[in-house]
Scaffold this motif. Structure first.
Motif: not given
Length: 320
Positions: A135-161
């Motif tokens: 997590v980055q607060h400014e600018p707000f950004a989030v990266y998620l990587r799932f380890e279980a139960p569905r490993p390999g799934k990823e999500a990425l959000y970056h405010s303004g992009r």
């Protein structure tokens, strides 16, 4: 016998004719899915352009921005009660505690952590999930990587992009049909398996929500607040609070909430919330609504441009 052989040969010919007719539409579907997938090249140029405009350094040091100020505020915060405390005194102390927690997290640029969560969505309790989170607060950004139960799934959000959209992909075979999705973080696709949008992810958002509820508790005689200390199954000390309410209102989404706070970081890291009983249900048993537990929180991590960039070679947003 001859008739059986002829029938078998005719059946085999039908399959040979049917297979190409099935492959063509499947190929068209796969091609259409890939055509819908946003190009990483366009995303890469968008990211690079915005980074050049907003940052001159390639690395961003993440940590507490004003350590001296934080230390002074810490000296002003009384110690957590040694014994069980409830009533108005408990409400006031926890309000002060959460105000401090919000200020502390606001002074942090970001962090990495492991997150264990379980959510009830549309009445169905999902499986427990384990994730890596940045997590980055400014600018707000989030990266998620799932380890279980569905490993390999990823999500990425970056405010303004990415048009303020969420980028995501599965880790299973469906990724070959949909290598990458770009969707509205508040839309039905993004929320199909998530109780809250990714724009509300992270400890700072959690702390602000809890502060809001503690302000409501202070002037609500029907709200019950209990503070205590407890040792978990691993022998770790936690500060803890429980919150219960006598009747449902729009301002009270949960009937009962348990929260654990880290004695070292003085922020909430574990929360369990229970839904209100369904109308006509007299057994009095509350259903788990959502559960979140953060661990291995690292405020001293160094992020690079690639940490919130889908072109990161360590991520799986690229096509096969």
């Amino acid at each position: 016998m001859v008739a059986n052989r002829a029938s078998a040969c005719l059946q085999a010919r039908r399959w040979w004719v049917a297979i190409p007719s099935l492959m063509v539409p499947m190929g068209l579907v796969a091609g259409f899915c890939w055509w819908l997938t946003p190009s990483l090249e366009s995303l890469k140029s968008d990211v690079a352009q915005e980074h050049r405009a907003s940052r001159s350094n390639d690395l961003v040091q993440v940590g507490v921005a004003n350590a001296d100020e934080t230390s002074e505020q810490l000296d002003l915060l009384p110690d957590w009660p040694e014994h069980r405390l409830e009533g108005q005194e408990a409400k006031q102390y926890l309000l002060d505690f959460m105000e401090y927690a919000v200020q502390k997290l606001d002074q942090v640029d970001g962090y990495s952590a492991n997150l264990v969560r379980q959510e009830r969505i549309k009445g169905e309790l999902g499986l427990e999930q384990s994730l890596q989170i940045k997590v980055q607060h400014e600018p707000f950004a989030v990266y998620l990587r799932f380890e279980a139960p569905r490993p390999g799934k990823e999500a990425l959000y970056h405010s303004g992009r990415f048009d303020d959209h969420l980028l995501a992909h599965n880790g299973d075979w469906t990724r070959r049909l949909f290598p990458r999705l770009k969707v509205d973080p508040h839309g039905p696709i993004a929320l199909a398996e998530n109780r809250h949008p990714i724009t509300e992810a992270g400890l700072a958002h959690l702390a602000r929500k809890l502060l809001h509820f503690r302000k409501l508790d202070l002037d609500d005689p029907r709200a019950e607040t209990i503070l205590d200390r407890e040792i978990d199954e691993n022998g770790k000390l936690w500060y803890c609070s429980t919150h219960s309410h006598s009747s449902f209102t729009e301002d009270r989404p949960f009937a009962y909430v348990e929260i654990r706070y880290c004695p070292e970081l003085l922020i909430p890291l574990h929360i369990v919330s229970y839904d209100w009983p369904q109308p006509g249900c007299d057994d009095g048993e509350l259903q788990l609504a959502e559960r979140y537990h953060y661990e291995n929180v690292n405020f001293d991590i160094t992020f690079s441009e690639l940490d919130f960039d889908p072109t990161n070679p360590d991520y799986g947003f690229q096509r096969y």
